[in-house]
Design an enzyme around this catalytic site. Structure first.
Site, PDB file in Angstrom:
ATOM      1  N   SER A  39       1.160  -1.295  -0.025  1.00  0.00           N
ATOM      2  CA  SER A  39       0.426   0.002  -0.238  1.00  0.00           C
ATOM      3  C   SER A  39       0.447   0.755   0.336  1.00  0.00           C
ATOM      4  O   SER A  39       1.973   0.978   0.714  1.00  0.00           O
ATOM      5  CB  SER A  39      -0.879  -0.072   1.557  1.00  0.00           C
ATOM      6  OG  SER A  39      -2.085   0.985   0.628  1.00  0.00           O
TER       7      SER A  39
HETATM    8  C1  LIG Z   1      -1.519   3.605  -4.213  1.00  0.00           C
HETATM    9  S1  LIG Z   1      -2.622   2.069  -2.807  1.00  0.00           S
HETATM   10  C2  LIG Z   1      -3.983   3.340  -1.926  1.00  0.00           C
HETATM   11  C3  LIG Z   1      -4.063   4.469  -1.951  1.00  0.00           C
HETATM   12  C4  LIG Z   1      -4.663   5.705  -1.097  1.00  0.00           C
HETATM   13  N1  LIG Z   1      -5.835   5.589  -1.644  1.00  0.00           N
HETATM   14  C5  LIG Z   1      -4.470   6.307  -0.027  1.00  0.00           C
HETATM   15  O1  LIG Z   1      -4.574   7.790  -1.046  1.00  0.00           O
HETATM   16  O2  LIG Z   1      -3.578   5.995   0.968  1.00  0.00           O
HETATM   17  C6  LIG Z   1      -3.385   0.751  -3.637  1.00  0.00           C
HETATM   18  C7  LIG Z   1      -4.563   0.325  -2.278  1.00  0.00           C
HETATM   19  O3  LIG Z   1      -4.548  -0.656  -3.314  1.00  0.00           O
HETATM   20  C8  LIG Z   1      -5.587  -1.257  -1.856  1.00  0.00           C
HETATM   21  N2  LIG Z   1      -6.288  -2.725  -3.327  1.00  0.00           N
HETATM   22  C9  LIG Z   1      -5.332  -4.001  -3.337  1.00  0.00           C
HETATM   23  N3  LIG Z   1      -6.629  -4.813  -3.931  1.00  0.00           N
HETATM   24  C10 LIG Z   1      -7.407  -4.261  -3.971  1.00  0.00           C
HETATM   25  C11 LIG Z   1      -9.030  -4.749  -4.245  1.00  0.00           C
HETATM   26  N4  LIG Z   1      -9.144  -5.731  -4.463  1.00  0.00           N
HETATM   27  N5  LIG Z   1     -10.049  -3.940  -3.547  1.00  0.00           N
HETATM   28  C12 LIG Z   1      -9.397  -3.156  -2.970  1.00  0.00           C
HETATM   29  N6  LIG Z   1      -8.823  -1.893  -2.482  1.00  0.00           N
HETATM   30  C13 LIG Z   1      -7.346  -2.833  -2.959  1.00  0.00           C
HETATM   31  C14 LIG Z   1      -4.478  -2.099  -1.367  1.00  0.00           C
HETATM   32  O4  LIG Z   1      -4.612  -2.580  -0.856  1.00  0.00           O
HETATM   33  C15 LIG Z   1      -3.684  -0.252  -1.220  1.00  0.00           C
HETATM   34  O5  LIG Z   1      -4.267  -0.003  -0.330  1.00  0.00           O
END
Ligand SMILES: C[S@@+](CC[C@H](N)C(=O)[O-])C[C@H]1O[C@@H](n2cnc3c(N)ncnc32)[C@H](O)[C@@H]1O
Length: 419
Positions: free
Chosen positions: A97
């Site tokens: 993340s």
């Molecule tokens: C780039 S980070 C998100 C950044 C966030 N919007 C922030 O402001 O901190 C991507 C996120 O997508 C989540 N993720 C990955 N696969 C996912 C899924 N199938 N459903 C929901 N979240 C997911 C990861 O756990 C991670 O926390």
């Protein structure tokens, strides 16, 4: 709007100057046009939502940076209130993340054309920073956010509540959206997917917008903004490229991640004029290559034996096939060879030949930039097209068992067909 930030230092408000400076900088660079997003950046304490971030050294080791304590809080705050991506969770040696670069985040939020009164669903809560920006622009009751990692959701909920923000958060696989609170006016995903899940279309208001990173293969695709129009979603890729971490269907588990594949021996050699690392230099052509390459193809670099510096672009596929293209064009037999490079290719699938085919197709179509490509999704399939929906290049079938992009034969007489 004033936010309460829990900190015990005398400089509890030191972050405000940094945040204001970041907002001004994003206005000056043209990333922000709407003063309401500038206010959201200036008044949202990113350091509170991302108190620790991780940096990886060239050898792959991760080190933690604390943002509210330590020797040089001011330097730490300057980094937090910059356009840096902050890796916020690492598991099994891999980033799972991160808090997305604020410049990219606000460009995405503006591209969503969010208006007062709208209800927005975010897929990928992560640190909660983007949810906090949305709450600032709208209100807590209008913001919904889900993440596949229950631990991240619990932490984000706690930190958001500490600054008096209470968007509705849930731990679930966001690929099924969040039907409990549908319909939404906008859906934004901060993880990448091979295609927009049809469940999102079903949870969108008529005329609603969805913005997500559509990647046909690793690194092969871009952000796309699609509008719901009856029983379909339709839209185009954004001008600027971005890449998000891929969506997972379940929380990440530590452990070995890469299967060891057989490596075919006995490479043939020839020369090629296609760019050796299209995933970095010719991303639109790389997307067309992803339509052709076998599932599971991995791209990267071969390193020089002496200096460990990248020497060649490299592809390998699960059937053992691989290829390497020298980065340096002088690695060919004749000195005046121009842009020709040495290619080695081995195994049952001629991987580079597929890349060359995609590159030729892209050039024959006038080297189209991202905004000439679009997507149309229905419950059954998503089509990738060039210029207009009738000019389909690729198809993704949404039905289980068929979830894979494949090329579509261009209609006879089209620019693409003349290659
Ligand atoms: C780039 S980070 C998100 C950044 C966030 N919007 C922030 O402001 O901190 C991507 C996120 O997508 C989540 N993720 C990955 N696969 C996912 C899924 N199938 N459903 C929901 N979240 C997911 C990861 O756990 C991670 O926390």
């Amino acid at each position: 709007m004033t936010r309460r930030v829990s900190t015990t230092t005398d400089q509890a408000d030191a972050w405000r100057g940094h945040a204001r400076h970041l907002a001004e900088q994003l206005v000056a660079t043209g990333d922000i046009h709407d003063p309401r997003w500038a206010a959201a950046i200036a008044e949202t304490p990113r350091h509170h939502l991302v108190p620790i971030s991780y940096r990886q050294d060239p050898a792959g080791a991760w080190a933690a940076d604390e943002h509210s304590s330590g020797d040089d809080v001011s330097a730490a705050l300057a980094r937090v209130y910059s356009t840096a991506t902050l890796v916020s969770a690492v598991r099994g040696g891999e980033a799972v993340s991160s808090s997305t670069k604020p410049d990219l985040m606000v460009r995405m939020l503006e591209a969503l054309e969010i208006q007062d009164g709208m209800r927005v669903l975010e897929i990928g809560t992560g640190t909660g920073y983007n949810a906090a920006l949305l709450c600032h622009r709208l209100s807590d009751q209008q913001v919904f956010s889900v993440d596949v990692e229950p631990e991240l959701v619990a932490t984000a909920r706690e930190r958001l509540a500490a600054i008096d923000l209470r968007p509705r958060l849930a731990a679930r696989d966001g690929q099924t959206g969040c039907p409990d609170h549908a319909p939404y006016d906008r859906i934004i995903a901060t993880c990448s997917l091979p295609a927009i899940p049809w469940a999102w279309a079903e949870q969108l208001q008529p005329e609603g917008l969805v913005l997500a990173d559509v990647k046909l293969g690793p690194g092969a695709g871009n952000l796309a903004v699609l509008r719901r129009d009856g029983h379909q979603l339709r839209g185009r890729f954004t001008t600027r490229w971005a890449g998000f971490m891929a969506a997972r269907t379940a929380p990440a588990v530590p452990g070995p991640r890469y299967a060891v594949t057989p490596v075919a021996a006995g490479a043939s050699q020839r020369e090629t004029t296609a760019p050796p690392q299209p995933w970095a230099t010719h991303r639109e052509a790389w997307m067309l290559a992803a339509l052709r390459l076998p599932a599971g193809t991995v791209h990267g670099y071969a390193l020089g034996p002496d200096n460990r510096a990248p020497r060649a672009g490299r592809l390998s596929a699960p059937d053992g096939s691989w290829c390497e293209v020298a980065l340096d064009p002088r690695e060919v037999s004749e000195p005046e060879a121009g842009s020709r490079r040495r290619l080695q290719e081995a195994g049952p699938t001629a991987l580079w030949t597929l890349v060359e085919d995609a590159y030729r197709t892209w050039r024959a179509a006038g080297q189209p930039a991202w905004e000439r490509f679009g997507l149309t999704a229905t419950a059954e399939q998503t089509l990738l097209w060039l210029d207009q929906p009738g000019n389909a290049l690729g198809r993704y079938q949404h039905r289980a068992g068929k979830r894979r992009w494949e090329p579509v034969r261009p209609p006879a007489g089209s620019d693409i067909a003349r290659t």
